[in-house]
Each structure stands twice: as structure tokens, then as C-alpha cells.
Design a protein around this motif. Structure first.
Motif, PDB file in Angstrom:
ATOM      1  N   ARG A   1      85.006  31.757  48.216  1.00 14.42           N
ATOM      2  CA  ARG A   1      84.718  33.410  47.803  1.00 14.42           C
ATOM      3  C   ARG A   1      86.018  33.435  46.861  1.00 14.42           C
ATOM      4  NH1 ARG A   1      85.169  33.509  53.448  1.00 14.42           N
ATOM      5  NH2 ARG A   1      87.587  33.088  53.808  1.00 14.42           N
ATOM      6  N   SER A   2      86.882  32.601  46.338  1.00 19.57           N
ATOM      7  CA  SER A   2      88.179  32.682  45.425  1.00 19.57           C
ATOM      8  C   SER A   2      87.787  32.638  44.075  1.00 19.57           C
ATOM      9  CB  SER A   2      89.621  32.125  45.971  1.00 19.57           C
ATOM     10  OG  SER A   2      90.046  32.880  47.220  1.00 19.57           O
ATOM     11  N   GLY A   3      86.306  32.011  44.183  1.00 18.96           N
ATOM     12  CA  GLY A   3      86.005  32.037  42.503  1.00 18.96           C
ATOM     13  C   GLY A   3      85.700  30.402  42.100  1.00 18.96           C
ATOM     14  N   TYR A   4      86.083  29.231  43.165  1.00 24.30           N
ATOM     15  CA  TYR A   4      85.178  28.000  42.547  1.00 24.30           C
ATOM     16  C   TYR A   4      84.376  27.719  43.242  1.00 24.30           C
ATOM     17  CZ  TYR A   4      90.745  28.655  42.054  1.00 24.30           C
ATOM     18  OH  TYR A   4      91.918  28.994  41.992  1.00 24.30           O
ATOM     19  N   GLN A   5      83.771  26.415  42.746  1.00 25.95           N
ATOM     20  CA  GLN A   5      83.139  25.996  42.651  1.00 25.95           C
ATOM     21  C   GLN A   5      83.936  24.529  43.568  1.00 25.95           C
ATOM     22  OE1 GLN A   5      80.877  23.556  39.511  1.00 25.95           O
ATOM     23  NE2 GLN A   5      79.322  22.524  41.217  1.00 25.95           N
ATOM     24  N   VAL A   6      83.328  24.518  44.768  1.00 26.11           N
ATOM     25  CA  VAL A   6      83.573  23.097  45.725  1.00 26.11           C
ATOM     26  C   VAL A   6      82.508  22.590  46.276  1.00 26.11           C
ATOM     27  CG1 VAL A   6      84.290  23.184  48.189  1.00 26.11           C
ATOM     28  CG2 VAL A   6      85.204  25.687  46.881  1.00 26.11           C
ATOM     29  N   LEU A   7      82.718  21.087  46.371  1.00 27.71           N
ATOM     30  CA  LEU A   7      82.405  20.088  46.678  1.00 27.71           C
ATOM     31  C   LEU A   7      83.291  19.436  47.419  1.00 27.71           C
ATOM     32  CD1 LEU A   7      82.100  18.397  42.789  1.00 27.71           C
ATOM     33  CD2 LEU A   7      80.840  20.333  44.168  1.00 27.71           C
ATOM     34  N   THR A   8      82.282  18.363  48.275  1.00 28.18           N
ATOM     35  CA  THR A   8      83.230  18.174  49.699  1.00 28.18           C
ATOM     36  C   THR A   8      82.518  16.588  50.294  1.00 28.18           C
ATOM     37  OG1 THR A   8      81.330  19.096  51.062  1.00 28.18           O
ATOM     38  CG2 THR A   8      83.461  20.517  50.965  1.00 28.18           C
ATOM     39  N   ALA A   9      83.786  15.902  50.672  1.00 28.34           N
ATOM     40  CA  ALA A   9      83.621  14.602  50.835  1.00 28.34           C
ATOM     41  C   ALA A   9      84.191  14.714  52.458  1.00 28.34           C
ATOM     42  CB  ALA A   9      84.162  13.275  50.106  1.00 28.34           C
ATOM     43  N   GLN A  10      83.633  13.908  53.423  1.00 23.67           N
ATOM     44  CA  GLN A  10      84.245  13.319  54.511  1.00 23.67           C
ATOM     45  C   GLN A  10      84.715  12.730  54.801  1.00 23.67           C
ATOM     46  OE1 GLN A  10      80.798  12.736  56.636  1.00 23.67           O
ATOM     47  NE2 GLN A  10      80.087  11.073  56.422  1.00 23.67           N
TER      48      GLN A  10
ATOM     49  N   ALA B   1      82.113  10.458  44.839  1.00 26.89           N
ATOM     50  CA  ALA B   1      82.674  11.557  44.052  1.00 26.89           C
ATOM     51  C   ALA B   1      83.257  12.061  42.993  1.00 26.89           C
ATOM     52  CB  ALA B   1      82.656  12.595  45.598  1.00 26.89           C
ATOM     53  N   LEU B   2      84.446  11.617  42.810  1.00 32.10           N
ATOM     54  CA  LEU B   2      85.153  11.497  41.599  1.00 32.10           C
ATOM     55  C   LEU B   2      84.587  10.688  40.842  1.00 32.10           C
ATOM     56  CD1 LEU B   2      88.548  11.325  43.075  1.00 32.10           C
ATOM     57  CD2 LEU B   2      88.333  13.010  41.750  1.00 32.10           C
ATOM     58  N   GLN B   3      84.090   9.743  41.149  1.00 29.40           N
ATOM     59  CA  GLN B   3      83.216   8.671  39.482  1.00 29.40           C
ATOM     60  C   GLN B   3      82.088   9.113  39.196  1.00 29.40           C
ATOM     61  OE1 GLN B   3      82.883   5.333  42.127  1.00 29.40           O
ATOM     62  NE2 GLN B   3      85.320   4.345  41.263  1.00 29.40           N
ATOM     63  N   ARG B   4      81.644  10.358  40.454  1.00 31.18           N
ATOM     64  CA  ARG B   4      80.126  10.454  39.556  1.00 31.18           C
ATOM     65  C   ARG B   4      80.702  11.931  38.774  1.00 31.18           C
ATOM     66  NH1 ARG B   4      77.020  12.440  44.088  1.00 31.18           N
ATOM     67  NH2 ARG B   4      78.941  11.596  45.428  1.00 31.18           N
ATOM     68  N   ASN B   5      81.590  13.074  39.478  1.00 26.97           N
ATOM     69  CA  ASN B   5      82.223  13.717  38.686  1.00 26.97           C
ATOM     70  C   ASN B   5      82.911  14.508  38.102  1.00 26.97           C
ATOM     71  OD1 ASN B   5      82.203  16.762  37.853  1.00 26.97           O
ATOM     72  ND2 ASN B   5      80.836  17.531  40.306  1.00 26.97           N
ATOM     73  N   SER B   6      83.121  14.599  36.352  1.00 25.77           N
ATOM     74  CA  SER B   6      84.039  14.243  35.610  1.00 25.77           C
ATOM     75  C   SER B   6      84.825  15.888  35.386  1.00 25.77           C
ATOM     76  CB  SER B   6      84.222  13.575  34.185  1.00 25.77           C
ATOM     77  OG  SER B   6      83.468  14.081  33.412  1.00 25.77           O
ATOM     78  N   SER B   7      84.137  16.356  35.869  1.00 23.57           N
ATOM     79  CA  SER B   7      84.536  17.972  35.771  1.00 23.57           C
ATOM     80  C   SER B   7      85.487  18.408  37.285  1.00 23.57           C
ATOM     81  CB  SER B   7      83.250  19.067  35.749  1.00 23.57           C
ATOM     82  OG  SER B   7      82.995  18.437  36.868  1.00 23.57           O
ATOM     83  N   ILE B   8      85.457  17.609  37.826  1.00 27.48           N
ATOM     84  CA  ILE B   8      86.487  18.268  39.125  1.00 27.48           C
ATOM     85  C   ILE B   8      88.389  18.318  39.200  1.00 27.48           C
ATOM     86  CG2 ILE B   8      87.892  17.005  41.358  1.00 27.48           C
ATOM     87  CD1 ILE B   8      85.620  15.467  42.602  1.00 27.48           C
ATOM     88  N   ASP B   9      88.882  18.777  39.438  1.00 23.36           N
ATOM     89  CA  ASP B   9      90.117  19.642  38.321  1.00 23.36           C
ATOM     90  C   ASP B   9      91.668  19.460  39.258  1.00 23.36           C
ATOM     91  OD1 ASP B   9      88.948  21.144  36.354  1.00 23.36           O
ATOM     92  OD2 ASP B   9      88.204  22.250  37.385  1.00 23.36           O
ATOM     93  N   LEU B  10      90.806  19.592  40.824  1.00 13.13           N
ATOM     94  CA  LEU B  10      91.762  19.160  41.914  1.00 13.13           C
ATOM     95  C   LEU B  10      90.952  18.864  43.329  1.00 13.13           C
ATOM     96  CD1 LEU B  10      94.744  20.324  43.354  1.00 13.13           C
ATOM     97  CD2 LEU B  10      93.339  22.877  43.591  1.00 13.13           C
ATOM     98  N   VAL B  11      91.927  18.423  44.079  1.00 10.35           N
ATOM     99  CA  VAL B  11      91.652  17.675  44.892  1.00 10.35           C
ATOM    100  C   VAL B  11      92.246  18.007  46.283  1.00 10.35           C
ATOM    101  CG1 VAL B  11      91.009  15.246  46.438  1.00 10.35           C
ATOM    102  CG2 VAL B  11      90.446  15.212  43.620  1.00 10.35           C
ATOM    103  N   ILE B  12      92.276  17.914  47.081  1.00 13.58           N
ATOM    104  CA  ILE B  12      92.425  18.790  48.070  1.00 13.58           C
ATOM    105  C   ILE B  12      91.825  18.228  49.068  1.00 13.58           C
ATOM    106  CG2 ILE B  12      92.764  20.797  50.330  1.00 13.58           C
ATOM    107  CD1 ILE B  12      92.157  22.586  47.673  1.00 13.58           C
ATOM    108  N   THR B  13      92.939  17.641  49.572  1.00  5.71           N
ATOM    109  CA  THR B  13      92.661  15.870  51.676  1.00  5.71           C
ATOM    110  C   THR B  13      93.683  16.443  52.068  1.00  5.71           C
ATOM    111  OG1 THR B  13      91.977  13.562  51.726  1.00  5.71           O
ATOM    112  CG2 THR B  13      94.247  14.148  49.902  1.00  5.71           C
ATOM    113  N   ASP B  14      92.763  16.311  52.985  1.00  3.91           N
ATOM    114  CA  ASP B  14      93.474  15.416  54.222  1.00  3.91           C
ATOM    115  C   ASP B  14      93.888  14.570  54.535  1.00  3.91           C
ATOM    116  OD1 ASP B  14      93.954  16.050  57.238  1.00  3.91           O
ATOM    117  OD2 ASP B  14      92.792  15.601  57.647  1.00  3.91           O
ATOM    118  N   ARG B  15      95.847  14.913  55.139  1.00  7.16           N
ATOM    119  CA  ARG B  15      96.522  13.405  54.432  1.00  7.16           C
ATOM    120  C   ARG B  15      96.036  12.556  56.136  1.00  7.16           C
ATOM    121  NH1 ARG B  15     100.395  10.653  56.723  1.00  7.16           N
ATOM    122  NH2 ARG B  15     102.456  11.643  57.698  1.00  7.16           N
ATOM    123  N   ARG B  16      95.255  12.725  56.854  1.00  7.41           N
ATOM    124  CA  ARG B  16      94.993  11.987  58.216  1.00  7.41           C
ATOM    125  C   ARG B  16      93.494  12.394  58.289  1.00  7.41           C
ATOM    126  NH1 ARG B  16      99.665  12.690  62.555  1.00  7.41           N
ATOM    127  NH2 ARG B  16     101.369  12.353  61.442  1.00  7.41           N
TER     128      ARG B  16
END
Length: 71
Positions: A23-32, A40-55
Motif C-alpha cells: 500500500r506504501s508503493g513497494y514491490q514486496v517479495l517474501t520468504a519463509q 530469492a536474493l540470488q535469483r533477483n538482483s533488484s532487491i533493494d532492502l531485506v526486512i527479516t525476523d530475527r528469530r
């Protein structure tokens, strides 16, 4: 448009945060988990930011950030 990879083992969290980011205008990819995120990072060089759960089971967010080629 910037692309964010959202990594979390909880599908409800991925959906909630992912929808908010879209809704804020970002394209979002997800990983479990960390291994899926690395793939996903190896397949997609256009990822600008990773937000990850710590645990997460297996590879936690800190290990993901420290993995070769990711940080």
C-alpha cells in the motif's frame, strides 16, 4: 519502484507487513526462512532492502545478514 524482501516464518506477519508495504508503493517479495531468502536474493538482483525476523527456525535473521554475499 523499490523492491523489499520480507523474511518471516509466520505467514500472518508476512501478509500483514507485506500488505502495508504494498500500500506504501513497494514491490514486496517474501520468504519463509533464511534459506529461501538467500535463494530469492540470488535469483533477483533488484532487491533493494531485506526486512527479516530475527528469530526463525534454522537460519535466523542475523545469520542471514552475515551470510556470504548478503551483507
Amino acid at each position: 519502484m523499490h523492491t523489499i524482501l520480507l523474511v518471516d516464518d509466520d505467514p500472518d506477519v508476512r501478509t500483514c507487513i507485506g500488505d502495508m508495504l504494498k500500500r506504501s508503493g513497494y514491490q514486496v517479495l517474501t520468504a519463509q526462512d533464511g534459506l529461501s531468502a538467500i535463494d530469492a536474493l540470488q535469483r533477483n538482483s533488484s532487491i533493494d532492502l531485506v526486512i527479516t525476523d530475527r528469530r526463525m527456525p534454522g537460519m535466523d535473521g542475523l545469520s542471514l545478514a552475515r551470510s556470504p554475499g548478503q551483507g
